[in-house]
Design an enzyme around this catalytic site. Structure first.
Site, mmCIF file in Angstrom:
data_model
loop_
_atom_site.group_PDB
_atom_site.id
_atom_site.type_symbol
_atom_site.label_atom_id
_atom_site.label_comp_id
_atom_site.label_asym_id
_atom_site.label_seq_id
_atom_site.Cartn_x
_atom_site.Cartn_y
_atom_site.Cartn_z
ATOM 1 N N GLY A 8 39.209 51.332 43.425
ATOM 2 C CA GLY A 8 40.564 50.801 43.638
ATOM 3 C C GLY A 8 41.597 51.904 43.638
ATOM 4 O O GLY A 8 42.719 51.734 43.160
ATOM 5 N N GLY A 11 45.379 51.647 44.953
ATOM 6 C CA GLY A 11 46.302 50.713 44.322
ATOM 7 C C GLY A 11 47.433 51.400 43.578
ATOM 8 O O GLY A 11 47.533 52.637 43.569
ATOM 9 N N GLN A 12 48.288 50.595 42.933
ATOM 10 C CA GLN A 12 49.482 51.134 42.271
ATOM 11 C C GLN A 12 49.120 52.170 41.207
ATOM 12 O O GLN A 12 49.638 53.285 41.219
ATOM 13 C CB GLN A 12 50.289 49.985 41.641
ATOM 14 C CG GLN A 12 51.629 50.440 41.084
ATOM 15 C CD GLN A 12 52.247 49.433 40.112
ATOM 16 O OE1 GLN A 12 51.590 48.485 39.678
ATOM 17 N NE2 GLN A 12 53.495 49.651 39.763
ATOM 18 N N ARG A 35 37.753 49.818 49.883
ATOM 19 C CA ARG A 35 37.115 49.056 50.962
ATOM 20 C C ARG A 35 37.653 49.432 52.336
ATOM 21 O O ARG A 35 37.098 49.015 53.341
ATOM 22 C CB ARG A 35 37.301 47.564 50.722
ATOM 23 C CG ARG A 35 36.680 47.138 49.409
ATOM 24 C CD ARG A 35 36.773 45.657 49.218
ATOM 25 N NE ARG A 35 35.929 44.967 50.197
ATOM 26 C CZ ARG A 35 35.751 43.668 50.229
ATOM 27 N NH1 ARG A 35 36.348 42.917 49.355
ATOM 28 N NH2 ARG A 35 34.989 43.109 51.142
ATOM 29 N N ASP A 48 32.550 48.603 48.008
ATOM 30 C CA ASP A 48 32.918 47.267 47.559
ATOM 31 C C ASP A 48 32.255 47.147 46.184
ATOM 32 O O ASP A 48 31.022 47.211 46.073
ATOM 33 C CB ASP A 48 32.339 46.250 48.566
ATOM 34 C CG ASP A 48 32.465 44.822 48.069
ATOM 35 O OD1 ASP A 48 32.801 44.606 46.891
ATOM 36 O OD2 ASP A 48 32.191 43.912 48.875
ATOM 37 N N TYR A 137 42.906 35.077 36.487
ATOM 38 C CA TYR A 137 42.987 36.524 36.226
ATOM 39 C C TYR A 137 42.813 36.796 34.724
ATOM 40 O O TYR A 137 42.011 37.644 34.320
ATOM 41 C CB TYR A 137 44.348 37.020 36.725
ATOM 42 C CG TYR A 137 44.694 38.450 36.396
ATOM 43 C CD1 TYR A 137 43.991 39.509 36.952
ATOM 44 C CD2 TYR A 137 45.778 38.741 35.553
ATOM 45 C CE1 TYR A 137 44.345 40.831 36.673
ATOM 46 C CE2 TYR A 137 46.136 40.046 35.283
ATOM 47 C CZ TYR A 137 45.409 41.086 35.838
ATOM 48 O OH TYR A 137 45.775 42.387 35.558
ATOM 49 N N LYS A 141 39.866 38.739 32.609
ATOM 50 C CA LYS A 141 40.146 39.876 31.717
ATOM 51 C C LYS A 141 39.552 39.630 30.318
ATOM 52 O O LYS A 141 39.027 40.553 29.695
ATOM 53 C CB LYS A 141 41.653 40.144 31.641
ATOM 54 C CG LYS A 141 42.251 40.723 32.935
ATOM 55 C CD LYS A 141 41.672 42.078 33.297
ATOM 56 C CE LYS A 141 42.319 42.707 34.515
ATOM 57 N NZ LYS A 141 41.651 43.954 34.944
ATOM 58 N N ILE A 167 53.489 47.456 35.140
ATOM 59 C CA ILE A 167 53.689 48.899 35.352
ATOM 60 C C ILE A 167 54.747 49.100 36.443
ATOM 61 O O ILE A 167 54.649 48.520 37.522
ATOM 62 C CB ILE A 167 52.368 49.596 35.775
ATOM 63 C CG1 ILE A 167 51.243 49.299 34.771
ATOM 64 C CG2 ILE A 167 52.573 51.095 35.938
ATOM 65 C CD1 ILE A 167 51.421 49.880 33.386
#
Ligand code: AKB
Length: 320
Positions: A8, A11-12, A35, A48, A137, A141, A167
């Site tokens: 990932g 991402g941010q 991906r 993936d 989500y 977690k 964040i």
């Protein structure tokens, strides 16, 4: 020498973390993965995370010793596609943990304040408390935290984790979280002078500036194994503020800025999360300390983002 794999990575958090890791370990020692077919000059692998065989191939071929496993679906996007959220967040993590057990890897994995729910104390939320999340989500977690703890205690996997708050950063926008408003508001304030927020002004959530988040991840991963007393995930905090307080701070720099409010389904998610987190355990175990308060975050965000947006505008082709 062993390499570092970041899942990932576009991402941010991933994009800023990759830059920090490359500075620390050297550009060629850090492998990005994702991906998208990416044209990359620096090490990049298509991955993936639900594909365990491909993960194993990359670990062997690139001599991976550490994985920063950031690939995941955030809260708002997860509610739109719960099946995808479970598959990526739980099965992806399980693949990483299985690989870590087999190849003896060190792993970082981000959990979230989303593990908490309506029955959790909202203020000074303790490290160990009720975790009954209302989102898929949050459920992934909580499951992930239990998996991490299990693999650490049962198989000796060196897995380390933080319950990240919202964040705030300027390099890469967040993708599909409930705390995204605290990032979007800055670019809209600069570009349009107004923002329509999807949660109410009194909504108060734990937040952190990206440099603090990167420091926390690197400090945690550098800590002596014996210092890590929490193998599920550490509470981690910096600042908590309401949207109204954020707006007022932005208005100190941009006095004409106006925020409108149009709450949507994300309001219920935000309302189920704590507003202030107690992160004493992280501070005791590995010396966690944050640097940025709300005024410092707002000043730094506006400065960097104004420069970035001006540069992007200058590069726009002139339309006839
Ligand atoms: C989200 O809003 O989904 C994330 C998080 C708090 O985990 N930023």
């Amino acid at each position: 020498m062993k390499t570092i794999l970041v899942t990932g990575s576009s991402g941010q958090v991933g994009s800023d973390l990759v830059a920090a890791l490359r500075k620390q370990h050297g550009a060629m020692e850090v492998i990005e993965s994702g991906r998208e077919v990416a044209e990359q000059l620096l090490p990049y692998e298509m991955l993936d995370v639900t594909d365990s065989q491909r993960l194993g191939e990359i670990i062997e071929q690139d001599r991976v010793g550490t994985i920063y496993h950031l690939a995941g679906i955030l809260s708002a996007k997860g509610e739109r596609n719960p099946h995808l959220c479970w598959n990526v967040n739980v099965n992806g993590l399980r693949n990483v943990l299985e690989a870590a057990k087999f190849y003896q890897l060190q792993v970082f994995w981000p959990s979230s304040i989303a593990v908490f729910g309506a029955n959790t104390p909202k203020v000074n939320t303790p490290q160990t408390t009720i975790k009954e999340p209302s989102t898929i989500y949050g459920i992934t977690k909580v499951t992930g935290e239990l998996l991490c703890q299990y693999y650490a205690h049962r198989f000796g996997v060196d897995i380390r984790s933080l319950r990240l708050p919202g964040i705030i950063s300027y390099n890469t926008p967040p993708g599909g979280g409930t705390t995204d408003f605290a990032v979007e508001i800055f670019s809209e304030a600069i570009k349009k002078g107004s923002y329509t927020c999807f949660v109410r002004p009194e909504t108060c959530l734990p937040m952190m500036y990206m440099p603090d988040a990167i420091k926390a991840i690197l400090d945690l991963m550098r800590a002596e194994p014996a210092a890590i007393t929490v193998r599920s995930s550490y509470n981690l905090a910096a600042v908590s503020f309401s949207v109204a307080e954020l707006v007022a701070e932005i208005q100190k720099h941009l006095p004409d800025f106006i925020c409108h409010y149009q709450p949507d389904f994300r309001q219920a998610i935000a309302d189920s999360w704590p507003s202030v987190i107690d992160d004493t355990q992280a501070r005791i175990d590995w010396g966690w300390q944050h640097s940025y308060d709300l005024p410092a975050i707002v000043a730094d965000m506006l400065e960097h983002l104004s420069r970035k947006l001006a540069k992007e505008e200058a590069l726009q082709p002139i339309s006839s």
